[in-house]
Design a protein around this motif. Structure first.
Motif, short mmCIF file in Angstrom:
data_model
loop_
_atom_site.label_atom_id
_atom_site.label_comp_id
_atom_site.label_asym_id
_atom_site.label_seq_id
_atom_site.Cartn_x
_atom_site.Cartn_y
_atom_site.Cartn_z
N SER A 64 0.81 -0.89 0.24
CA SER A 64 0.05 0.08 -0.13
C SER A 64 0.62 1.28 0.31
O SER A 64 0.45 2.24 -0.47
CB SER A 64 -1.07 0.04 1.54
OG SER A 64 0.06 -0.07 2.20
N GLU A 67 2.39 1.46 -3.74
CA GLU A 67 1.23 2.26 -4.41
C GLU A 67 1.16 3.89 -3.91
O GLU A 67 0.70 4.78 -5.07
CB GLU A 67 -0.38 1.42 -3.58
CG GLU A 67 -1.60 2.45 -4.98
CD GLU A 67 -1.06 1.20 -6.36
OE1 GLU A 67 -1.51 2.68 -7.24
OE2 GLU A 67 -0.50 1.03 -6.67
N LYS A 70 4.19 5.88 -5.16
CA LYS A 70 3.46 6.04 -7.08
C LYS A 70 2.75 7.21 -7.26
O LYS A 70 2.78 7.44 -8.15
CB LYS A 70 3.16 4.54 -7.58
CG LYS A 70 4.21 3.84 -8.13
CD LYS A 70 3.91 2.01 -7.90
CE LYS A 70 4.77 1.47 -8.62
NZ LYS A 70 3.95 -0.23 -9.22
N ASN A 71 1.55 7.15 -6.55
CA ASN A 71 0.53 8.39 -6.73
C ASN A 71 1.36 9.11 -6.24
O ASN A 71 0.75 10.03 -7.53
CB ASN A 71 -0.99 7.76 -6.15
CG ASN A 71 -1.43 6.66 -6.91
OD1 ASN A 71 -1.43 5.84 -7.79
ND2 ASN A 71 -2.30 5.41 -5.50
#
Length: 167
Positions: A64, A67, A70-71
């Motif tokens: 998580s 992610e 990355k966002n």
């Protein structure tokens, strides 16, 4: 005699039963040892499962986080490219003469940070420009990079080297 026979049979029966009791007691001891060993194994497997569950939860947290990073990176990159495109377009329009300003809608910076000069139709017009106009696009891009990198600072330290003369 009959009573002695009965007594003898009963004594034999008692001996047999005592032997059976000893065998059952040995079996019971073996089963108790098996139970203890199984309880130890259950404890060990329980600890291993707890460790495994902890590792799985760590993995989920890391996934998580990956992610989320990355966002964040994608959002930041998109915003910086938009800002860079806007500043490059603004600088280009300040550097170019009035007649050429009308030909260019905007300068876009794509995901690979490549320069795209777009006309009002949305088509790329960078390669339709003169060498001098291409130099001005490059100069505007380099200056925009320095300006965006400087952030809110009004003063930009920018060494500038041009290896060909402007026409």
């Amino acid at each position: 005699k009959e009573k002695e026979n009965t007594k003898s049979k009963l004594e034999n029966s008692i001996n047999n039963l005592e032997m059976d009791i000893k065998l059952i007691n040995r079996e019971l001891e073996n089963l108790d040892n098996d139970i203890l060993e199984t309880k130890k194994n259950v404890e060990i497997y329980g600890e291993e499962e707890a460790k495994h569950n902890l590792e799985v939860s760590k993995l989920r947290i890391l996934e998580s986080l990956e992610e989320a990073f990355k966002n964040i990176y994608t959002n930041y990159s998109d915003k910086m490219r938009e800002k860079l495109s806007y500043v490059t377009t603004d600088l280009f329009k300040k550097l170019i003469d009035e007649s050429d300003r009308q030909l260019l809608k905007e300068i876009k910076i794509n995901e690979k940070y490549e320069i795209m000069a777009l006309g009002w139709s949305g088509d790329s017009i960078l390669w339709d420009r003169s060498a001098g106009q291409k130099h001005i696009v490059s100069l505007a891009f380099v200056t925009a990079l320095a300006k965006v990198a400087a952030g809110e600072n009004k003063i930009i330290d920018l060494p500038l080297f041009i290896d060909t003369p402007f026409g």
